[in-house]
Design a protein around this motif. Structure first.
Motif, PDB file in Angstrom:
ATOM      1  N   ALA A  37       0.847  -1.190   0.000  1.00 35.10           N
ATOM      2  CA  ALA A  37       0.000   0.000   0.000  1.00 35.10           C
ATOM      3  C   ALA A  37       0.880   1.236   0.000  1.00 35.10           C
ATOM      4  N   PRO A  38       0.492   2.266  -0.768  1.00 39.83           N
ATOM      5  CA  PRO A  38       1.220   3.537  -0.674  1.00 39.83           C
ATOM      6  C   PRO A  38       1.149   4.065   0.759  1.00 39.83           C
ATOM      7  N   ALA A  39       2.223   4.732   1.187  1.00 39.95           N
ATOM      8  CA  ALA A  39       2.296   5.240   2.560  1.00 39.95           C
ATOM      9  C   ALA A  39       2.770   6.680   2.585  1.00 39.95           C
ATOM     10  N   GLY A  40       2.456   7.437   1.555  1.00 41.21           N
ATOM     11  CA  GLY A  40       2.891   8.814   1.466  1.00 41.21           C
ATOM     12  C   GLY A  40       3.591   9.071   0.146  1.00 41.21           C
ATOM     13  N   GLU A  41       4.121  10.265  -0.020  1.00 41.89           N
ATOM     14  CA  GLU A  41       4.784  10.637  -1.261  1.00 41.89           C
ATOM     15  C   GLU A  41       6.022   9.785  -1.485  1.00 41.89           C
ATOM     16  N   ASP A  42       6.004   8.968  -2.558  1.00 43.21           N
ATOM     17  CA  ASP A  42       7.136   8.098  -2.908  1.00 43.21           C
ATOM     18  C   ASP A  42       7.515   7.164  -1.762  1.00 43.21           C
ATOM     19  N   ARG A  43       6.504   6.732  -1.012  1.00 34.38           N
ATOM     20  CA  ARG A  43       6.730   5.785   0.079  1.00 34.38           C
ATOM     21  C   ARG A  43       5.698   4.672  -0.034  1.00 34.38           C
ATOM     22  N   VAL A  44       6.080   3.488   0.396  1.00 34.66           N
ATOM     23  CA  VAL A  44       5.191   2.339   0.263  1.00 34.66           C
ATOM     24  C   VAL A  44       5.505   1.341   1.373  1.00 34.66           C
ATOM     25  N   THR A  45       4.467   0.666   1.820  1.00 35.72           N
ATOM     26  CA  THR A  45       4.618  -0.436   2.763  1.00 35.72           C
ATOM     27  C   THR A  45       4.369  -1.740   2.022  1.00 35.72           C
ATOM     28  N   VAL A  46       5.253  -2.695   2.204  1.00 35.31           N
ATOM     29  CA  VAL A  46       5.124  -4.013   1.579  1.00 35.31           C
ATOM     30  C   VAL A  46       5.218  -5.058   2.686  1.00 35.31           C
ATOM     31  N   THR A  47       4.342  -6.052   2.631  1.00 33.38           N
ATOM     32  CA  THR A  47       4.414  -7.150   3.591  1.00 33.38           C
ATOM     33  C   THR A  47       4.808  -8.430   2.873  1.00 33.38           C
ATOM     34  N   ALA A  48       5.416  -9.328   3.631  1.00 30.33           N
ATOM     35  CA  ALA A  48       5.877 -10.597   3.056  1.00 30.33           C
ATOM     36  C   ALA A  48       5.782 -11.677   4.117  1.00 30.33           C
ATOM     37  N   ARG A  49       5.730 -12.911   3.669  1.00 32.19           N
ATOM     38  CA  ARG A  49       5.760 -14.063   4.578  1.00 32.19           C
ATOM     39  C   ARG A  49       6.825 -15.026   4.090  1.00 32.19           C
ATOM     40  N   TRP A  50       7.710 -15.400   5.013  1.00 37.37           N
ATOM     41  CA  TRP A  50       8.712 -16.414   4.726  1.00 37.37           C
ATOM     42  C   TRP A  50       8.212 -17.764   5.204  1.00 37.37           C
ATOM     43  N   PRO A  51       8.396 -18.806   4.422  1.00 38.27           N
ATOM     44  CA  PRO A  51       7.957 -20.137   4.866  1.00 38.27           C
ATOM     45  C   PRO A  51       8.833 -20.656   6.010  1.00 38.27           C
TER      46      PRO A  51
END
Length: 315
Positions: A37-51
């Motif tokens: 999801a965007p989180a501000g100007e030129d910023r983004v939050t990314v989530t991940a899951r490791w097995p």
């Protein structure tokens, strides 16, 4: 301009699903990203899951393999390019430099692990209205705890520009004859590079001490998930990791890499040998970490360099 904090973005913005094609992975099971999801100007939050475990990036000394973080960050590059900056599919994304480090104490592997990437994009270059290059600074968290950080820059090329850059070497791996993987180019013993299986070794021995030949196996399901026209960046990072283990000798399984500082100068081609050379930089203080400088040369030119910092592996 009002900037939205990451905490506010997490509370108010629903994470978007990650389209598989935005990660440049053909095998759905190898997609590590779970939302963004965007989180501000030129910023983004990314989530991940490791097995809990992985066929190639398996846990090391009771901790998740640090290379899982490298692959997570690699997948975030096309995600942000396509999702945030509307780079069309089919454009080529090329690493220029990539540095990342992990906090070993936060890498314990007691099951699947959810992580969050807080990414800030800067030094953005555009060409003809399209993204041409950008720099990413990344803070990585696990359950709110610091897991690591990263800094990287990459470029983006439209297909027509990329074909001009590559010339007659713009031929994907599935269409070229592979260099031999055995016989004249044998594999080093897996234990020497802290690997269990010979198929996962990316180095072949040479007659020169602390030097190896890059082993390219187009059939490897992880490193060659999709056709490419040059050695992938993750293959070169894995070669640096394995070379750093190799120079440790009998200590190969007693250390883990915790920091990579890499630079990509030239494409590593499939039709010529690539030599991997190492130089150990001893710890500057008692009990400190060793560093191993790794370089890749092909056709007389330095194509890649990486400084790998090692720490003691503790179960």
């Amino acid at each position: 301009m009002t900037l939205v904090s990451y905490a506010q973005a997490t509370r108010t913005t629903r994470l978007r699903p990650v389209p598989q094609e935005f990660t440049h992975k053909l095998d759905r099971s190898e997609v590590l990203l779970t939302g963004w999801a965007p989180a501000g100007e030129d910023r983004v939050t990314v989530t991940a899951r490791w097995p809990r475990t992985h066929s190639f990036y398996a846990p090391v000394a009771g901790r998740h393999d640090p290379m899982l973080l490298a692959e997570t960050l690699r997948q975030s590059i096309p995600l942000i390019s396509h999702g945030l900056y509307e780079v069309p599919l089919g454009h080529q994304l090329i690493w220029q430099h990539f540095t990342y480090e992990v906090a070993p104490g936060a890498m314990w592997a007691d099951g699947p692990m959810d992580i969050e990437l807080r990414i800030t994009c800067d030094d953005i270059t555009r060409r003809g209205g399209r993204l041409a290059a950008l720099t990413m600074d990344i803070e990585i968290l696990r359950d709110g705890l610091h897991l690591g950080s990263a800094h990287t820059r990459f470029s983006s090329h439209a297909p027509s520009i990329y074909r001009r850059l590559r010339g007659d070497r713009c031929t994907v791996s599935s269409d070229v004859a592979p260099l031999p993987l055995s016989g004249a180019v044998p594999v080093v013993p897996p234990a020497l590079v802290n690997r269990e299986h010979a198929d996962d070794v990316v180095l072949s021995p040479t007659a020169v001490p602390d030097q190896w030949r890059l082993r390219v196996d187009y059939a490897h399901p992880i490193l060659f998930d999709h056709p490419v026209d040059h050695a992938p960046g993750m293959l070169l990072l894995e070669a640096a990791r394995q070379a750093a283990h190799a120079v440790q000798g009998h200590r190969a399984d007693a250390v883990v890499p915790v920091r990579f500082e890499s630079a990509f100068f030239r494409y590593v081609e499939f039709d010529a040998p690539c030599l991997i050379t190492t130089r150990v930089e001893p710890a500057t203080r008692p009990g400190g970490s060793d560093c191993v400088s790794v370089t890749a040369h092909q056709e007389g030119n330095e194509a890649f360099s990486c400084r790998v910092t090692l720490a003691a592996a503790r179960a």
